[in-house]
Structure formats: structure tokens, C-alpha cells
Enzyme design. Structure first.
Site, PDB file in Angstrom:
ATOM      1  N   ASP A 217      38.797   0.028 -58.093  1.00 34.84           N
ATOM      2  CA  ASP A 217      40.214  -0.268 -57.910  1.00 34.84           C
ATOM      3  C   ASP A 217      40.825  -0.808 -59.217  1.00 34.84           C
ATOM      4  O   ASP A 217      40.200  -1.617 -59.912  1.00 34.84           O
ATOM      5  CB  ASP A 217      40.342  -1.328 -56.809  1.00 34.84           C
ATOM      6  CG  ASP A 217      41.766  -1.553 -56.351  1.00 34.84           C
ATOM      7  OD1 ASP A 217      42.374  -0.602 -55.847  1.00 34.84           O
ATOM      8  OD2 ASP A 217      42.266  -2.684 -56.505  1.00 34.84           O
ATOM      9  N   GLU A 268      20.699   3.351 -63.867  1.00 32.68           N
ATOM     10  CA  GLU A 268      19.368   2.927 -63.383  1.00 32.68           C
ATOM     11  C   GLU A 268      19.093   3.470 -61.978  1.00 32.68           C
ATOM     12  O   GLU A 268      17.967   3.392 -61.505  1.00 32.68           O
ATOM     13  CB  GLU A 268      19.293   1.395 -63.330  1.00 32.68           C
ATOM     14  CG  GLU A 268      19.376   0.721 -64.674  1.00 32.68           C
ATOM     15  CD  GLU A 268      19.539  -0.790 -64.506  1.00 32.68           C
ATOM     16  OE1 GLU A 268      19.147  -1.335 -63.455  1.00 32.68           O
ATOM     17  OE2 GLU A 268      20.098  -1.405 -65.430  1.00 32.68           O
TER      18      GLU A 268
HETATM   19  C1  GLC Z   1      45.078  -0.032 -55.674  1.00 31.29           C
HETATM   20  C2  GLC Z   1      44.841   0.314 -54.222  1.00 31.29           C
HETATM   21  C3  GLC Z   1      45.968  -0.262 -53.421  1.00 31.29           C
HETATM   22  C4  GLC Z   1      45.974  -1.750 -53.596  1.00 31.29           C
HETATM   23  C5  GLC Z   1      46.016  -2.139 -55.073  1.00 31.29           C
HETATM   24  C6  GLC Z   1      45.683  -3.594 -55.280  1.00 31.29           C
HETATM   25  O1  GLC Z   1      46.229   0.554 -56.166  1.00 31.29           O
HETATM   26  O2  GLC Z   1      44.713   1.702 -54.067  1.00 31.29           O
HETATM   27  O3  GLC Z   1      45.879   0.079 -52.067  1.00 31.29           O
HETATM   28  O4  GLC Z   1      47.089  -2.299 -52.947  1.00 31.29           O
HETATM   29  O5  GLC Z   1      45.091  -1.416 -55.822  1.00 31.29           O
HETATM   30  O6  GLC Z   1      44.324  -3.839 -55.069  1.00 31.29           O
END
Ligand code: GLC
Ligand code: CA
Length: 543
Positions: A217, A268
């Protein structure tokens, strides 16, 4: 382009597909994104869970995907759909426990499916033990793992939250802390080595349990300008595509060292991968995150953001092929996810939107690389209308209702045309987001039996993609002619053309070949040509 190595697929359930084992499986893998909370509820609390997902694995095998990516399954503060994590090495009790996740991975492997988890390194939940310790004691070791600034009248700089409002909020004792998303998502300070060390342990914790990698993310975040200088430009409220106007908050050069470190850990573990969410306007910058010693893939969001327009689509395809090709990475194609309106609605809604979504699916599944399918797109779900009072997305609430928010693409899956769509067992609590009254008509049960359904189209397309290596792992050449977009997919043995008519009239495609698959039954072949109606696509193999 790497040649795709496939194993035979059979059409049904549990005893079918042997696992593909190849170090490069991720180059052409079809990845299915499971929005866990909305996929399948096993215990009737109205919330999708791991046992529910496990019970539906035969469906994913039958559909013909290679891997699943599961949206965050961790204990969470619930402020941003699970993207505010309280404990990175546990499972939220709503979803089950670590043993359920292990059982899921085992069952998935038996079906030839790999499991990819979501990991959120840019920020934690404000309920995370570190942030709680930092609130209690400004001098503790945990405090330096976040960005705190001393009490003052004004926030330290002009940085804005992606969800609206300033990126700084105050602690009860008057300090400022940074959150580029919701206030419940304090940003981590990656210049503190304890942060990196802890994430190493998290990655290993899950890799030791047999997962095949991670979707990372906000992978373009993590580091911020060390001097906390103002951003030069005004902030435009979109989730994707940051540029120089946001130069102080995103895409700092140090971040690439993190991906090298994570890549070394993954290396790994055999056959594991990383795919990054990198929302930068410049695709060449995005591709840098997928250099050979960094993440295996970073999403290409161009098609996701393109309107229904031949130039936009052609550019979306070509620019991604060029950018990722230049670093030797496959393109990860995205037409839908949990952050964006459903395709059918984006492309105009109703019959037209559905026809376009069908055609777009054929385009995406023809292209070389790794397509990501968002759960429910294979059913042609439209964006659901969620009543304001039922909305949960912080984007809606923080913008004072000005921005619709993302709840409408996160509504539970309709499985059966009876029993209240079969998301939960009989007699269950209401689903966590309301399911529109007419969604029985999208149910898997009926679509699986209907030769003309969206689900059947996806399933056929995936089977053909597996059987014809030109699709998905050929070399692609993109051309346009008026409103027609053609991709020539050249494999070792054959060339398959994907022809997409994005205009408003029928076009004649010159061909003496065979139509492998069409997005509509209204395609007509006659000697030497194929009549392609508006908003449709075909795969043609030359004889
Ligand atoms: C990314 C995710 C989204 C989330 C954001 C903050 O964009 O896809 O759903 O709100 O990160 O973590
Ligand atoms: Ca449940």
C-alpha cells in the site's frame, strides 16, 4: 517477453489445477482482488471472513485465476476499510485467526492458487501500540517512529491529507502529528531503523505461513522531505497521480532502498512477489519501483483512469508497455479496484456501460503482463448506491459529503439468486454495507449457467488466455484507426488480434481468421471481414 508456462486446467472444483511452479509465475499471473469484508460471510455476522473466502476457493479455481490478493485482514481501527492496522502480525477477529489464514493458503495451493496479502507500511492505526505509547510519553522510543512536531499555533507546513483537510492533527497535549490519510492513520517515520526492522519481521511472519507475496500500500510514500518543507503546488483531490506539486510528501529517493531490502527478503522464499501501489503521474517514475532488484510489479492505473476514448486507451496501453518494458518488468493491468467506481458505471452505466466493460475485459486479458481483476467485476456489478447514512468511507465524511467516497464499489458479492443473495447464511445479521435490492440479477448462481453472462465471458477469456500464449504473454503492438483500437499479440506459434470498437457505429474488420471470442453475440463474420458493433471487442486468430 517471457513465455507463459501453464499447467492444464480442468473446469471444476477441488481436484483440478496442479499448482504452477515457476519462478516467473508472476509475470503473467491473473490476480483476483478479494475485498475480504464483502466476499463471503461464513458465520452470519454480516461481515465477509477467511472461512467464507475459503469456502469459495473452488469458484476462483473454476473461474481460472492464478492468485488472489486479499485486502487487509489485520486487526484494524476501522477508520479506513482496514488500512489502519493495529497489529501487523495477527488477523482481525471479524475475519478469523492466523490458523484460518494458514488453512486458506493450504487449500488455495491445493487448487493451484497463490495468496498475496496487503501490507501497509506508510502508516499504522492510531490504536497501534507504538502510537499509543507515543501519545502517553513524548520521549519514548516509539515516538520517533512517527512524525511529531512541538505545540504551535499553526501546523508545521502546508501538507494536505489525501482524504481532505490538513495532514497534521493535534495530540491531546498539543503536539502535531502527520497523517497523509485520515487522522486515525499516523504516518510512520522510516528514518527510524526500528520501523524497517519491524516490517522485516512482519514480512517473514506471513511468508513463513506460505503466502506468495504482498501488495504494498502507498509504496510511493514512506519517506517525506526531511526538512518538512512546504509542498510547492496546490493539492488536487484525487487518489491517484501525484506530481511535482506534491514533491515533498511522495516519491522520495530513499524509498527505493526499502524495496531493495524487501526484495532481498522475498528472494529467500521461492516464488514470492511484491506489487506496489505507486500513484505517480509520471509512469516512468512508477516503473522505477519495479527495477529488477525492487518490487516485481507496480500497478499501472492508466486504464483505470481513462475515459472511454480510443486515444486515451491506446495511450494507456502503449505508455505502460514502454515504461515497464524499459525496466524489464511486466505490466500489471488494472481496470477496477476498491478505490474506484465500478467499470460498468464509469463507462456509462446500463447496457452501454456493460457492453464496454465486456469489451474492456477482452482488451485487458489479451495484453502481455499480469491483469488484476477486482471481485465483482466478473459479474458486471455496477457502482452501488449506498445511502449516505450507511457510508463508512472517510473520504465521504471528511469532505463533508462533497466527495461520494468509495463505499459503492465495496458492497458484498451476490452469490445466489435466492436467499437474500447468499452473501451470509440464512438468518444472518444485515450485511455491513447494504446490498441493493435488485442485485439477485447479478448472482453467480445464475450467471454461471448463462452462456451470455459477464461471468461466462470472463471464464472463457481466461481459459483461452491460458491456452493461447500469444494472449497474456505475447509481444504486443498497438495501433488505432478511427475509433478502433487493435492490439496484435504475437506469440511463438500464432498472432491473436484483439480489436476493440470504441466508436458509435459498426466497423468492418478485414480478416479471414477465426473469431476466438467476442464480447457480444452481435459480431458477424462473412468472407474476408468481421462486422464489429459499437462498444465491443473480438479476439481473432489468423488461420
Ligand atoms: C491505498 C488504498 C486505499 C487506502 C489508502 C490509505 O490507496 O488502496 O484504499 O485508503 O491507501 O491506506
Ligand atoms: Ca463473518
Amino acid at each position: 517477453m517471457a513465455r507463459r508456462l501453464t499447467s492444464a486446467r480442468t473446469s471444476t472444483g477441488l481436484h483440478s489445477a496442479p499448482e504452477r511452479s515457476t519462478a516467473d509465475w508472476w509475470r503473467t499471473a491473473v490476480v483476483y482482488q478479494v475485498y475480504l469484508r464483502s466476499f463471503a460471510d461464513s458465520n452470519g455476522d454480516g461481515i465477509g471472513d477467511l472461512a467464507g473466502l475459503r469456502s469459495r476457493l473452488p469458484y476462483l479455481s473454476w473461474l481460472g485465476v492464478d492468485a488472489l490478493w486479499i485486502n487487509p485482514h489485520y486487526p484494524s481501527g476501522g477508520a479506513d476499510g482496514g488500512y489502519d492496522i493495529v497489529d501487523y502480525r495477527a488477523v482481525d477477529p471479524d475475519y478469523g485467526d492466523v490458523a484460518d489464514l494458514e488453512a486458506l493458503v493450504t487449500d488455495a495451493r491445493r487448487l493451484g492458487l497463490r495468496v498475496i496479502l496487503d501490507v501497509v507500511p506508510n502508516h499504522t492505526s492510531d490504536r497501534h501500540a507504538w502510537f499509543q505509547a507515543a501519545l502517553a510519553d513524548p520521549e519514548c522510543a516509539e515516538a520517533s517512529r512517527y512524525h511529531f512536531a512541538p505545540p504551535s499555533e499553526e501546523p508545521p507546513n502546508n501538507w494536505r491529507s489525501l482524504f481532505g483537510g490538513p495532514a497534521w492533527s493535534r495530540t491531546p497535549d498539543g503536539r502535531w502529528y502527520l497523517h497523509l490519510f485520515a487522522p486515525e492513520q499516523p504516518d510512520l517515520n522510516w528514518r527510524d531503523p526500528a520501523v524497517a526492522a519491524d516490517f522485516d519481521a512482519t514480512l517473514r511472519f506471513w511468508l513463513d505461513r506460505g503466502v506468495s507475496g504482498f501488495r504494498v500500500d502507498v509504496a510511493y510514500g514512506l519517506f517525506k522531505d526531511a526538512g518538512l518543507r512546504d509542498n510547492p503546488g496546490s493539492y488536487s483531490p484525487t487518489l491517484f497521480g501525484h506530481g511535482p506539486e506534491q514533491a515533498m510528501t511522495w516519491n522520495q529517493p530513499e524509498v527505493h532502498d526499502v524495496w531493495r531490502r524487501w526484495r532481498a527478503i522475498c528472494d529467500e522464499y521461492p516464488d514470492t512477489m511484491l506489487v506496489g501501489e505507486v500513484c505517480l503521474a509520471d509512469l516512468a517514475e512508477v516503473a522505477l519501483y519495479s527495477r529488477p532488484d525492487e518490487m516485481h510489479q507496480s500497478f499501472s492505473f492508466r486504464l483505470l483512469k481513462s475515459r472511454w476514448d480510443v486515444e486515451a486507451f491506446a495511450d494507456g496501453v502503449q505508455s505502460a508497455l514502454d515504461a515497464f518494458g524499459s525496466v524489464g518488468a511486466p505490466v500489471s493491468w488494472v481496470l477496477g479496484n476498491h478505490d474506484k467506481d465500478r467499470q460498468v458505471s464509469r463507462f456509462g452505466g446500463g447496457a452501454v456501460g456493460t457492453a464496454r466493460a465486456r469489451a474492456a475485459a477482452l482488451l485487458m486479458l489479451s495484453l502481455p503482463g499480469s491483469p488484476y481483476l477486482y471481485a465483482g467485476d466478473e459479474l458486471g456489478l455496477p457502482q452501488a448506491v449506498v445511502p449516505d447514512e450507511a457510508k463508512l468511507d472517510p473520504i465521504f465524511w471528511r469532505s463533508g459529503g462533497e466527495r461520494t467516497g468509495r463505499d459503492g464499489c465495496r458492497v458484498p458479492m451476490p452469490w445466489n439468486a435466492e436467499d437474500g443473495v447468499g452473501f451470509s447464511p440464512d438468518g444472518a445479521a444485515d450485511p455491513w454495507l447494504p446490498i441493493p435490492a435488485d442485485w439477485e440479477r447479478y448472482a453467480v448462481s445464475d450467471q454461471a449457467r448463462d452462456g451470455g453472462s459477464m461471468l461466462t465471458l470472463y471464464r472463457r477469456a481466461l481459459a483461452l488466455r491460458a491456452a493461447h500464449p500469444a494472449l497474456g504473454s505475447g509481444d504486443a503492438t498497438v495501433t488505432t484507426d478511427g475509433d478502433v483500437l487493435t492490439v496484435h499479440c504475437t506469440g511463438d506459434d500464432e498472432t491473436v488480434r484483439c480489436v476493440l470498437n470504441m466508436g458509435s457505429g459498426t466497423v468492418l474488420v478485414r480478416s479471414s481468421g477465426t473469431v476466438l471470442l467476442a464480447s457480444t453475440t452481435r459480431v458477424r463474420s462473412s468472407a474476408g471481414s468481421i462486422a464489429l458493433p459499437p462498444n465491443s471487442a473480438v479476439w481473432i486468430t489468423e488461420d
